[in-house]
Design a protein around this motif. Structure first.
Motif, short mmCIF file in Angstrom:
data_model
loop_
_atom_site.label_atom_id
_atom_site.label_comp_id
_atom_site.label_asym_id
_atom_site.label_seq_id
_atom_site.Cartn_x
_atom_site.Cartn_y
_atom_site.Cartn_z
N TRP A 69 -17.28 6.23 6.48
CA TRP A 69 -15.84 6.49 6.39
C TRP A 69 -15.47 7.83 7.02
CZ3 TRP A 69 -15.45 4.48 0.69
CH2 TRP A 69 -15.30 3.09 0.72
N GLU A 70 -16.40 8.77 7.01
CA GLU A 70 -16.14 10.04 7.69
C GLU A 70 -15.97 9.81 9.18
OE1 GLU A 70 -16.79 13.65 9.93
OE2 GLU A 70 -18.23 11.98 9.84
N LYS A 71 -16.73 8.89 9.75
CA LYS A 71 -16.61 8.57 11.18
C LYS A 71 -15.24 7.96 11.48
CE LYS A 71 -21.59 7.86 11.72
NZ LYS A 71 -22.68 6.87 11.99
N VAL A 72 -14.74 7.12 10.59
CA VAL A 72 -13.41 6.54 10.76
C VAL A 72 -12.34 7.63 10.65
CG1 VAL A 72 -11.74 4.87 9.83
CG2 VAL A 72 -14.18 4.29 9.93
N HIS A 73 -12.53 8.53 9.71
CA HIS A 73 -11.62 9.66 9.52
C HIS A 73 -11.41 10.45 10.81
CE1 HIS A 73 -10.49 13.78 8.26
NE2 HIS A 73 -11.60 14.16 8.85
N ARG A 74 -12.46 10.57 11.61
CA ARG A 74 -12.34 11.32 12.87
C ARG A 74 -11.30 10.69 13.80
NH1 ARG A 74 -18.72 11.83 14.39
NH2 ARG A 74 -19.46 12.57 12.34
N HIS A 75 -11.12 9.38 13.69
CA HIS A 75 -10.13 8.68 14.51
C HIS A 75 -8.75 8.68 13.87
CE1 HIS A 75 -13.09 6.98 17.36
NE2 HIS A 75 -13.88 6.88 16.31
N ASP A 264 5.69 17.45 12.93
CA ASP A 264 4.49 18.27 13.03
C ASP A 264 4.59 19.59 12.28
OD1 ASP A 264 3.26 16.36 14.59
OD2 ASP A 264 3.82 17.29 16.49
N ASP A 265 5.80 20.12 12.13
CA ASP A 265 5.98 21.41 11.46
C ASP A 265 6.30 21.27 9.97
OD1 ASP A 265 5.59 22.74 13.89
OD2 ASP A 265 7.71 22.62 14.41
N ALA A 266 6.24 20.06 9.47
CA ALA A 266 6.62 19.83 8.07
C ALA A 266 5.65 20.53 7.12
CB ALA A 266 6.66 18.34 7.77
N ARG A 267 6.19 21.03 6.03
CA ARG A 267 5.40 21.65 4.99
C ARG A 267 5.71 20.95 3.66
NH1 ARG A 267 3.37 22.88 8.81
NH2 ARG A 267 2.88 24.93 9.70
N PRO A 268 4.73 20.86 2.77
CA PRO A 268 4.99 20.18 1.50
C PRO A 268 5.99 20.95 0.66
CG PRO A 268 2.87 21.30 1.44
CD PRO A 268 3.36 21.39 2.86
N PRO A 269 6.74 20.25 -0.20
CA PRO A 269 7.65 20.96 -1.10
C PRO A 269 6.90 21.98 -1.95
CG PRO A 269 8.06 18.59 -1.15
CD PRO A 269 6.79 18.79 -0.37
N ALA A 270 7.58 23.02 -2.34
CA ALA A 270 6.95 24.11 -3.07
C ALA A 270 6.33 23.65 -4.39
CB ALA A 270 7.97 25.23 -3.33
N ASP A 271 6.92 22.62 -5.00
CA ASP A 271 6.42 22.16 -6.29
C ASP A 271 5.38 21.04 -6.17
OD1 ASP A 271 8.18 20.25 -5.39
OD2 ASP A 271 9.17 19.94 -7.32
N ALA A 272 4.99 20.68 -4.94
CA ALA A 272 3.98 19.64 -4.75
C ALA A 272 2.60 20.15 -5.19
CB ALA A 272 3.94 19.20 -3.30
N ARG A 273 1.79 19.26 -5.70
CA ARG A 273 0.43 19.60 -6.12
C ARG A 273 -0.54 19.22 -5.01
NH1 ARG A 273 -3.88 17.05 -8.95
NH2 ARG A 273 -2.66 15.12 -9.11
N ALA A 274 -1.29 20.17 -4.51
CA ALA A 274 -2.25 19.91 -3.44
C ALA A 274 -3.53 19.31 -4.02
CB ALA A 274 -2.58 21.19 -2.69
N ILE A 275 -4.06 18.32 -3.33
CA ILE A 275 -5.32 17.68 -3.70
C ILE A 275 -6.27 17.88 -2.53
CG2 ILE A 275 -6.45 15.53 -4.34
CD1 ILE A 275 -3.58 14.54 -5.16
N ASP A 276 -7.33 18.63 -2.75
CA ASP A 276 -8.24 18.99 -1.66
C ASP A 276 -9.67 18.89 -2.14
OD1 ASP A 276 -9.52 19.94 0.54
OD2 ASP A 276 -8.68 21.96 0.47
N TRP A 277 -10.36 17.82 -1.73
CA TRP A 277 -11.76 17.65 -2.06
C TRP A 277 -12.65 18.07 -0.90
CZ3 TRP A 277 -12.43 16.67 -7.02
CH2 TRP A 277 -11.44 15.98 -7.72
N GLY A 278 -12.06 18.73 0.11
CA GLY A 278 -12.83 19.19 1.23
C GLY A 278 -12.93 18.22 2.38
N ALA A 279 -12.17 17.13 2.32
CA ALA A 279 -12.25 16.11 3.37
C ALA A 279 -10.87 15.56 3.70
CB ALA A 279 -13.18 15.00 2.93
N GLY A 280 -9.86 16.42 3.67
CA GLY A 280 -8.50 15.99 3.99
C GLY A 280 -7.56 16.24 2.85
#
Length: 286
Positions: A69-75, A264-280
């Motif tokens: 799935w990491e290989k697919v992620h590259r595309h 392309d310049d969009a930023r998440p709303p200030a109250d959004a919760r970021a989810i980051d497991w290190g792969a996107g």
């Protein structure tokens, strides 16, 4: 009544190319939903792995599956489950749950299908058993959980699941004769003694006939197919959402979806919760 474009989406929650196509599917639904009549067909991608391998260990198989799935992620740019806890054992439970949710309405079925995808590709804990998918469904907005559980066990849903599986294995001549060579190609896939659609495959039908967009394709391929199915149908797209609009519409958006849907310049709303497991990255409502 105005003629709409019929869209048939052949998909499966454990297909990484279908997950990678979610930004395009969401943009289609957002921009042109007023022109589209959408039907989701779940294709039973993963047969119970224990049938051929009684000793199959989903936990031990997880790293190899995540590596693919990491290989697919590259595309695709969509997140991949770097810390996948187990490989999905089979598709049938998740697919049947989607068919059960469709007994309520297409909107809640769409939310459940998306949540099942996220359980795997964002949270790395695929909802691949009855218990897991029911627990997940209890957290999906708008679902009547008791009805879902009852419908899941019904003959009607069993027949609907079988019908979807069989329909997926009646691919059209276009994909049967297609000879693409790129990663994620849309050629019909061997399946037992026959063939099936690649996931995802979208069929667009209208006054201009049927037009097929199979496998991993460009955004323009979807727009062109829709326009060919109904000339003029792409002329008046809905204005793209702001990040706040996107999170109001969907409970989670990936970083790829944020830029693809909102700019392309969009930023998440200030109250959004970021989810980051290190792969996107992904963002959920705060």
């Amino acid at each position: 009544m105005a003629v709409t474009v019929e869209v048939i989406e052949y998909t499966d929650p454990w297909c990484s190319w279908a997950w990678g196509t979610e930004p395009k599917v969401r943009r289609l639904r957002w921009r042109f939903g007023h022109e589209l009549e959408w039907r989701v067909v779940v294709g039973d991608l993963v047969a119970d792995r224990r049938i051929d391998r009684p000793d199959f260990d989903p936990v031990r198989a997880a790293p190899k599956r995540a590596e693919y799935w990491e290989k697919v992620h590259r595309h695709t740019g969509q997140p991949w489950p770097v810390h996948l806890k187990w490989a999905p054992l089979l598709s049938a439970h998740a697919d049947r749950a989607v068919k059960a949710a469709q007994q309520q309405n297409d909107e809640v079925a769409s939310r459940l299908l998306r949540a099942i995808r996220e359980s795997c590709f964002v949270y790395a804990e695929p909802a691949d058993t009855e218990e897991r998918v029911f627990a997940l469904a209890a957290r999906v907005d708008g679902i009547d959980h008791d009805r879902l559980v009852a419908d899941y066990a019904s003959d009607d849903v069993a027949k609907a699941f079988v019908a979807d599986r069989e329909e997926t294995r009646r691919p059209n001549d276009y994909v049967l004769t297609l000879q693409e060579t790129h990663e994620g190609k849309g050629n019909a896939k061997p399946d037992g003694d026959g063939w099936r659609y690649a996931f995802p495959t979208l069929l667009f039908r209208g006054p201009g006939g049927e037009h097929t967009v199979p496998g991993w394709q460009t955004w323009d391929a979807y727009v062109d197919a829709m326009e060919a199915a109904k000339p003029g149908s792409t002329a008046s797209p809905r204005h793209d959402p702001s990040p706040a609009d996107a999170l109001a519409r969907w409970s989670l958006i990936t970083d790829k979806e944020l830029s693809f849907l909102c700019g392309d310049d969009a930023r998440p709303p200030a109250d959004a919760r970021a989810i980051d497991w290190g792969a996107g990255l992904a963002y959920s409502r705060g």
